[in-house]
Every structure is written in C-alpha cells, then in structure tokens.
Scaffold this motif. Structure first.
Motif, PDB file in Angstrom:
ATOM      1  N   ARG A   1      14.084   1.984  -1.529  1.00  0.00           N
ATOM      2  CA  ARG A   1      15.473   1.553  -1.758  1.00  0.00           C
ATOM      3  C   ARG A   1      15.905   1.807  -3.198  1.00  0.00           C
ATOM      4  N   LEU A   2      15.061   1.444  -4.154  1.00  0.00           N
ATOM      5  CA  LEU A   2      15.425   1.584  -5.560  1.00  0.00           C
ATOM      6  C   LEU A   2      15.457   3.048  -5.991  1.00  0.00           C
TER       7      LEU A   2
ATOM      8  N   LEU B   1       3.911  -3.032 -10.483  1.00  0.00           N
ATOM      9  CA  LEU B   1       3.576  -1.859  -9.679  1.00  0.00           C
ATOM     10  C   LEU B   1       4.838  -1.146  -9.215  1.00  0.00           C
ATOM     11  N   GLU B   2       5.814  -1.905  -8.743  1.00  0.00           N
ATOM     12  CA  GLU B   2       7.067  -1.296  -8.292  1.00  0.00           C
ATOM     13  C   GLU B   2       7.743  -0.533  -9.422  1.00  0.00           C
TER      14      GLU B   2
ATOM     15  N   CYS C   1       0.890  -3.158   0.011  1.00  0.00           N
ATOM     16  CA  CYS C   1       1.372  -1.847  -0.420  1.00  0.00           C
ATOM     17  C   CYS C   1       2.570  -1.366   0.398  1.00  0.00           C
ATOM     18  N   ALA C   2       2.620  -1.722   1.675  1.00  0.00           N
ATOM     19  CA  ALA C   2       3.752  -1.311   2.517  1.00  0.00           C
ATOM     20  C   ALA C   2       5.049  -1.931   2.009  1.00  0.00           C
ATOM     21  N   GLU C   3       4.998  -3.196   1.598  1.00  0.00           N
ATOM     22  CA  GLU C   3       6.190  -3.865   1.071  1.00  0.00           C
ATOM     23  C   GLU C   3       6.621  -3.240  -0.246  1.00  0.00           C
ATOM     24  N   VAL C   4       5.654  -2.884  -1.073  1.00  0.00           N
ATOM     25  CA  VAL C   4       5.972  -2.227  -2.346  1.00  0.00           C
ATOM     26  C   VAL C   4       6.689  -0.904  -2.097  1.00  0.00           C
TER      27      VAL C   4
ATOM     28  N   ASN D   1       9.130   4.454 -12.209  1.00  0.00           N
ATOM     29  CA  ASN D   1       9.063   5.316 -13.383  1.00  0.00           C
ATOM     30  C   ASN D   1       8.574   6.714 -13.013  1.00  0.00           C
ATOM     31  N   LEU D   2       7.524   6.756 -12.191  1.00  0.00           N
ATOM     32  CA  LEU D   2       6.979   8.050 -11.771  1.00  0.00           C
ATOM     33  C   LEU D   2       7.995   8.831 -10.934  1.00  0.00           C
ATOM     34  N   CYS D   3       8.721   8.121 -10.073  1.00  0.00           N
ATOM     35  CA  CYS D   3       9.737   8.780  -9.246  1.00  0.00           C
ATOM     36  C   CYS D   3      10.899   9.307 -10.099  1.00  0.00           C
TER      37      CYS D   3
END
Length: 263
Positions: free
Chosen positions: A110-111, A140-141, A101-104, A146-148
């Motif tokens: 960044r995105l 997941l990313e 999850c930390a990597e995600v 999308n939510l952001c």
C-alpha cells in the motif's frame, strides 16, 4: 557481465563531505535529532487527528476514504518511528517481537504503490506458508519502503520492482560472509530492472551521506544497514550496470506458533 555481489558493511572511517567531514555532519544530526523528533511528533498528532476525522466524514468505501485511511496509516507509522527515535535519545534498547511477514508486505504494498511512479510496476509476493521474523515491525516496514523507493528511482517507466520474503538457513560460509551466526533467517529481496550500479557506486552505496542524486541525502541505504544490524540481521547488495539491483535484507527467523502459545 556478471552481477557484482557485496555485503553491506557499516563504514569504519569517515569520508570527507562537503561542509565538513561525514563524522562531523552525522554528529550534528545526532545532536539535533531529539528536539526535531519531539517537535515532529507533535505535528504528527495533528495529522493523525485530521486524517481520522477526514476518514469518518468521507463516504464509506470511496476512493477518497481509502486515500485518507492510507494517509492515516502512514502517519501512524511515522508516529511509531518518532517513538523509536525518542527512545534512542534516552538509550532505551529496542524491543524485538515476532513479526508476521505477510502483514508487513501487505502494508508495504500500500505504501510503496503510492510512493513509486505509477508507470513503474510493483509486484509484492508474500510467502506461501506462515512466516515470521524477529524485530521491530515499523522499522522493518520503513527499511523495505526505503529499498523500494531506491529501486523506484533507478527503474525506468515500464520497469518492474519485485519484493518477496522467504525463509532460509544460512550455511557456515554464507553466514560468515554476511557477518551473521548460522541459523534460520527471513530474506526480504527487493529487485529492480533499473540501470544498476557501477563497482565504485556499489562499494559506497551504504556510506552515510553518499548519494548520486542531486537532491538526495545519502541516508536511505545507510539507515537500512543500521536497522538490519540493530535487529541481528544483515543487508546484502548485488548489482550490475544495465541489469538492475537486488537488495536482500536478512532478519532472524521467528515462529508464529511458538510466539502465540507463549502469549
């Protein structure tokens, strides 16, 4: 006024839509998706090659190279999505793995920072302890992005979008409400300080093709809902007009240590 919580559910009936019913429009999208995915995948190959060359030619560590590398990373995620879409056209089941999850969240930071207006603040907080969920990392990313993006469109200048992930164990009542089995999950919460949603908008927010935006497709939250269901998770929305919205994506908890030992 109290915030209105709702558990997002896939709609059971088609809603009328301009130019045909929702079911008809979705069927048309499905028929053309395979060809479009194949052609777009070819274009992504060109974008990937061009960005790889650009990143090598730009000065090491420069802002220009960082942008080129970010574009390359986004194109790689796009290629992963195209592979998933093409696999779906052949009825191939998704491959679920343990996802750090930390990597995600690092990738999301960044995105999302490039996609959200610069005058909207973004805080992405990783879990203090190692945390992993079971699912597809690229999916997941993209679901969190999308939510952001939805949060960014609803948040005024100077507002805040916060993202955090934590482990949670659902009670019998909580699991029943979400339509999930009892057990451990990772909860990804995306909160905004935007305008919030009315009760009617909240009730229809995840309906395919429903949108309040003049140029929107209405597929953002719907795609997040479909992703959560495909991964054995759920999506919950909580909103109140004038007080913002919180979207929480639940995915099954995995254990990094056990996964590494089995590899």
């Amino acid at each position: 006024m109290a915030r209105r919580p709702t558990v997002a559910k896939r709609p059971q009936t088609a809603l009328p839509a301009e130019g045909g019913s929702t079911a008809e429009r979705l069927a048309s999208l499905h028929r053309s998706s395979g060809t479009l995915a194949h052609d777009f995948n070819n274009l992504l190959g060109v974008i990937l090659s061009a960005n790889e060359r650009l990143a090598k030619e730009l000065g090491e560590g420069t802002d220009q190279q960082k942008l080129a590398l970010l574009s390359l990373e986004a194109a790689e995620r796009g290629a992963d999505l195209m592979r998933r879409l093409l696999a779906q056209t052949h009825d191939e089941p998704p491959e679920l793995k343990a996802v750090d999850c930390a990597e995600v969240l690092q990738t999301l930071r960044r995105l999302a920072r490039q996609a959200i207006a610069p005058d909207v603040r973004l805080a992405v907080n990783a879990a203090v302890t190692p945390l992993a969920c079971a699912g597809d990392r690229t999916g997941l990313e993209m679901a969190l992005l999308n939510l952001c993006l939805n949060a960014g469109q609803a948040t005024p200048p100077g507002g805040l979008i916060s993202v955090q992930a934590c482990a949670t164990r659902l009670s019998v009542a909580e699991a029943r409400k979400l339509g999930l089995a009892c057990g451990g999950y990772v909860a990804f919460a995306v909160r905004d300080s935007g305008e919030g949603m009315s009760a009617d908008t909240l009730a229809r927010a995840t309906d395919p093709l429903f949108t309040t935006k003049a140029t929107g497709t209405g597929l953002g939250l719907s795609s997040v809902l479909e992703f959560s269901a495909s991964e054995g998770g759920a999506l919950a929305l909580e909103s109140c007009e004038g007080r913002g919205t919180t979207a929480t994506l639940y995915l099954p908890l995995a254990h990094l240590a056990a996964t590494a030992a089995a590899a």
